[in-house]
Write a protein that holds these residues in place. Structure first.
Motif, short mmCIF file in Angstrom:
data_model
loop_
_atom_site.label_atom_id
_atom_site.label_comp_id
_atom_site.label_asym_id
_atom_site.label_seq_id
_atom_site.Cartn_x
_atom_site.Cartn_y
_atom_site.Cartn_z
N ASP A 33 1.00 -1.13 0.11
CA ASP A 33 0.14 0.03 0.33
C ASP A 33 1.07 2.09 0.07
O ASP A 33 2.28 0.95 -0.38
CB ASP A 33 -1.09 -0.09 1.34
CG ASP A 33 -0.87 0.22 2.66
OD1 ASP A 33 0.80 0.26 2.48
OD2 ASP A 33 -1.06 -0.60 3.89
N ILE A 39 0.74 -6.02 1.06
CA ILE A 39 -0.95 -6.23 1.17
C ILE A 39 -1.19 -7.98 0.76
O ILE A 39 -1.51 -9.02 1.87
CB ILE A 39 -1.52 -5.70 0.67
CG1 ILE A 39 -1.86 -4.55 0.54
CG2 ILE A 39 -3.26 -6.09 0.02
CD1 ILE A 39 -2.23 -3.34 -0.67
N HIS A 57 -2.58 -13.47 0.09
CA HIS A 57 -2.93 -12.44 1.13
C HIS A 57 -2.04 -12.35 2.50
O HIS A 57 -2.34 -13.46 3.02
CB HIS A 57 -4.06 -12.41 1.94
CG HIS A 57 -4.81 -10.81 2.47
ND1 HIS A 57 -5.17 -10.77 3.58
CD2 HIS A 57 -4.62 -10.21 1.85
CE1 HIS A 57 -5.70 -9.69 3.87
NE2 HIS A 57 -5.04 -8.78 3.05
N ARG A 85 -8.16 -6.62 1.00
CA ARG A 85 -7.40 -5.48 2.78
C ARG A 85 -8.23 -5.09 2.77
O ARG A 85 -10.00 -5.15 2.97
CB ARG A 85 -6.10 -5.33 1.99
CG ARG A 85 -6.73 -3.87 0.88
CD ARG A 85 -5.70 -2.79 0.33
NE ARG A 85 -6.12 -2.20 -0.59
CZ ARG A 85 -6.53 -0.53 -0.14
NH1 ARG A 85 -5.09 -0.61 0.74
NH2 ARG A 85 -6.73 0.36 -1.07
#
Length: 85
Positions: A33, A39, A57, A85
């Motif tokens: 990010d 992420i 993830h 997310r």
């Protein structure tokens, strides 16, 4: 003799998302990010039917990666991580 390096296609991110995709190998990318927090990862998996893109993830609580799925499109794998997310 000409040598070529086979690399996976570079994924596209729409501008303004505040996300960056950083290559971390020939066929793996890290999605971060705007603050630089991880992420997840996208990596390629070669199967008999073709190349799939696996979305992993990052789960901070367990400090591990969880597979979200494998996709025929690299862009779909990135989108899956973006929405997770």
């Amino acid at each position: 003799m000409v040598m070529t390096t086979r690399t996976a296609p570079s994924p596209r991110l729409r501008p303004g998302l505040g996300l960056r995709l950083i290559p971390i190998g020939d066929s793996r990318w890290r999605l971060v990010d705007a603050a630089g927090l991880i992420i997840g990862h996208v990596d390629t998996v070669t199967e008999a039917r073709g190349t799939r893109y696996r979305a992993l993830h990052y789960h901070p609580g367990s400090r591990s990666f969880r597979e979200l799925g494998a996709f025929w499109s690299l862009d779909d794998a990135v989108d899956c991580l973006r929405y997770a997310r």
